[in-house]
Design an enzyme around this catalytic site. Structure first.
Site, PDB file in Angstrom:
ATOM      1  N   LEU A 217      86.819  31.875  93.276  1.00 13.69           N
ATOM      2  CA  LEU A 217      85.751  31.333  94.116  1.00 13.69           C
ATOM      3  C   LEU A 217      85.706  32.089  95.430  1.00 13.69           C
ATOM      4  CD1 LEU A 217      86.428  27.526  93.612  1.00 13.69           C
ATOM      5  CD2 LEU A 217      84.459  28.803  92.761  1.00 13.69           C
TER       6      LEU A 217
ATOM      7  N   LYS B 106      88.230  26.297 102.497  1.00 15.98           N
ATOM      8  CA  LYS B 106      89.700  26.235 102.550  1.00 15.98           C
ATOM      9  C   LYS B 106      90.148  25.517 103.818  1.00 15.98           C
ATOM     10  CE  LYS B 106      91.860  28.591 100.009  1.00 15.98           C
ATOM     11  NZ  LYS B 106      92.471  28.547  98.693  1.00 15.98           N
TER      12      LYS B 106
ATOM     13  N   LYS C 221      89.738  20.373  95.895  1.00 22.58           N
ATOM     14  CA  LYS C 221      90.316  21.566  95.260  1.00 22.58           C
ATOM     15  C   LYS C 221      91.825  21.332  95.169  1.00 22.58           C
ATOM     16  CE  LYS C 221      90.296  26.644  95.467  1.00 22.58           C
ATOM     17  NZ  LYS C 221      91.756  26.783  95.230  1.00 22.58           N
TER      18      LYS C 221
ATOM     19  N   ASP D 127     107.871   3.231  74.416  1.00 20.52           N
ATOM     20  CA  ASP D 127     109.044   3.971  73.910  1.00 20.52           C
ATOM     21  C   ASP D 127     109.467   3.468  72.539  1.00 20.52           C
ATOM     22  OD1 ASP D 127     110.520   4.200  77.252  1.00 20.52           O
ATOM     23  OD2 ASP D 127     108.929   5.335  76.250  1.00 20.52           O
TER      24      ASP D 127
ATOM     25  N   LYS E 138      79.592  22.997  94.608  1.00 19.75           N
ATOM     26  CA  LYS E 138      78.844  23.645  93.524  1.00 19.75           C
ATOM     27  C   LYS E 138      77.405  23.162  93.526  1.00 19.75           C
ATOM     28  CE  LYS E 138      83.006  23.518  90.748  1.00 19.75           C
ATOM     29  NZ  LYS E 138      83.753  22.931  89.640  1.00 19.75           N
TER      30      LYS E 138
ATOM     31  N   ASP F 104     106.491   0.311  79.648  1.00 19.55           N
ATOM     32  CA  ASP F 104     107.047   1.561  79.102  1.00 19.55           C
ATOM     33  C   ASP F 104     107.934   1.278  77.894  1.00 19.55           C
ATOM     34  OD1 ASP F 104     107.535   3.469  82.203  1.00 19.55           O
ATOM     35  OD2 ASP F 104     105.844   2.371  81.344  1.00 19.55           O
TER      36      ASP F 104
HETATM   37  C1  LIG Z   1      83.379  26.978  89.017  1.00 17.14           C
HETATM   38  O1  LIG Z   1      84.637  27.617  89.151  1.00 17.14           O
HETATM   39  C2  LIG Z   1      85.656  26.905  89.690  1.00 17.14           C
HETATM   40  N1  LIG Z   1      85.560  25.586  89.951  1.00 17.14           N
HETATM   41  C3  LIG Z   1      86.608  24.915  90.493  1.00 17.14           C
HETATM   42  N2  LIG Z   1      86.519  23.587  90.762  1.00 17.14           N
HETATM   43  C4  LIG Z   1      87.577  22.931  91.287  1.00 17.14           C
HETATM   44  N3  LIG Z   1      87.469  21.615  91.543  1.00 17.14           N
HETATM   45  N4  LIG Z   1      88.752  23.549  91.552  1.00 17.14           N
HETATM   46  C5  LIG Z   1      88.892  24.860  91.306  1.00 17.14           C
HETATM   47  N5  LIG Z   1      90.069  25.465  91.580  1.00 17.14           N
HETATM   48  C6  LIG Z   1      87.813  25.610  90.757  1.00 17.14           C
HETATM   49  N6  LIG Z   1      87.926  26.944  90.483  1.00 17.14           N
HETATM   50  C7  LIG Z   1      86.868  27.597  89.954  1.00 17.14           C
HETATM   51  C8  LIG Z   1      86.975  29.074  89.642  1.00 17.14           C
END
Ligand SMILES: COc1nc2nc(N)nc(N)c2nc1C
Length: 309
Positions: free
Chosen positions: A79, A306, A110, A33, A282, A29
């Site tokens: 989501l 969740k 998430k 700096d 996804k 560091d």
């Molecule tokens: C495709 O839309 C999203 N993808 C996401 N992916 C991650 N990892 N975390 C989120 N909070 C998230 N939120 C949204 C609306």
């Protein structure tokens, strides 16, 4: 002086990237700096060399009276949620009804932080905004510039893009911040998410700059000058551009692998140095995402599992 200024900027960006994005610093560091101090003095003595994307702006920035509103060109949606394995299998059935059985997923952590959008034009960070209500957010560019993991410039000048990510406060920083607030008799933050949100809502970027915030970039809103076919490819592309992406994501061949991934992290999440409130799943193929489309407020090709609070 100009040559030394550009040399210092390159060096400081490299060291900052190694420290804050790779978490693998190659210099102490004190070295960082020392170089930063030299650059600050050179810029002060040569105002004509000033550049708003210089590493020195991370520690500066004028205090604002309010945050400007900004319209997201591509809405930042929310989501749909899943709360158990059955919900995940229902999601998988809906997806396969839409695009057939040849579908794979990306599962990612998430992060429990604040969703933000970062816009880069000709390789420079020009706008950072909160999600807001999904179509209108607030311009918090100055505050986001203080997050060292956010590159102020990306190598590829021909790429213009808008990326989304979750700004967050590491658990250790949250504990230290609340200890300090306890000492000063100030109100404590309830959790790292509130602390991150509170820090980014400060009108004085010098306060945000002291909160040791970080970010995980998780997706692309808009992209020109390059193309990708899958979400996993976009994550690798973002990493190659110098963004900090979360390393724990997994390409899952089917929903069973997603369920295993979710179970695994349900037990291990307390080992992480940041809080997560779930797992995002996804559809990997961007073509299949296109086919599935969106409901009024959420993509049909993604879901957030969740964890119980
Ligand atoms: C495709 O839309 C999203 N993808 C996401 N992916 C991650 N990892 N975390 C989120 N909070 C998230 N939120 C949204 C609306």
């Amino acid at each position: 002086a100009s040559k030394r200024v550009h040399e210092l900027r390159e060096l400081l960006e490299k060291y900052s990237y190694e420290y804050y994005v790779l978490d693998k610093p190659t210099v102490p560091d004190s070295e960082y700096d020392k170089l930063l101090q030299e650059l600050i003095e050179l810029e002060n003595n040569h105002p004509e060399l000033r550049d708003e994307h210089s590493p020195t702006v991370r520690v500066g920035g004028q205090v604002l009276d309010y945050f400007r509103k900004v319209q997201h060109k591509v809405p930042m949606l929310s989501l749909g949620n899943a709360f158990n394995e059955e919900d995940l299998r229902d999601f998988d059935r809906r997806v396969r009804n839409g695009v057939g059985d040849n579908v794979s997923y990306v599962a990612e952590l998430k992060i429990d932080g604040l969703a933000v959008s970062l816009t880069y034009e000709e390789g420079r960070f020009v706008l950072g905004a909160t999600r807001g209500d999904g179509t209108t957010g607030e311009d918090i560019t100055n505050n986001l510039k203080t997050i060292r993991a956010i590159p102020l410039r990306i190598k590829d000048k021909d790429v213009s893009l808008e990326v989304r990510g979750e700004a967050y406060m590491p658990k250790r920083s949250f504990q230290k911040l609340n200890e300090a607030r306890q000492e000063e008799g100030q109100e404590l933050f309830a959790n790292p998410r509130n602390a991150a949100a509170g820090s980014l809502r400060q009108l004085d970027p010098n306060i945000a700059g002291k909160r040791n915030l970080s970010i995980f970039v998780y997706g692309i809103g808009q992209l020109s000058g390059h193309s990708v076919d899958s979400h996993s490819e976009s994550l690798n592309f973002l990493k190659d551009l110098g963004f900090k992406t979360n390393p724990e994501w997994k390409h899952c061949k089917n929903i069973d692998e997603v369920v295993d991934f979710v179970r695994g992290w349900g037990e291990r999440r307390q080992d992480l140095d940041y809080e997560i409130d779930g797992i995002v799943i996804k559809v990997d193929s961007l073509y299949q995402q296109e086919e599935l489309g969106f409901t009024a407020k959420s993509p049909r090709w993604a879901i957030a599992y969740k964890f119980p609070a």
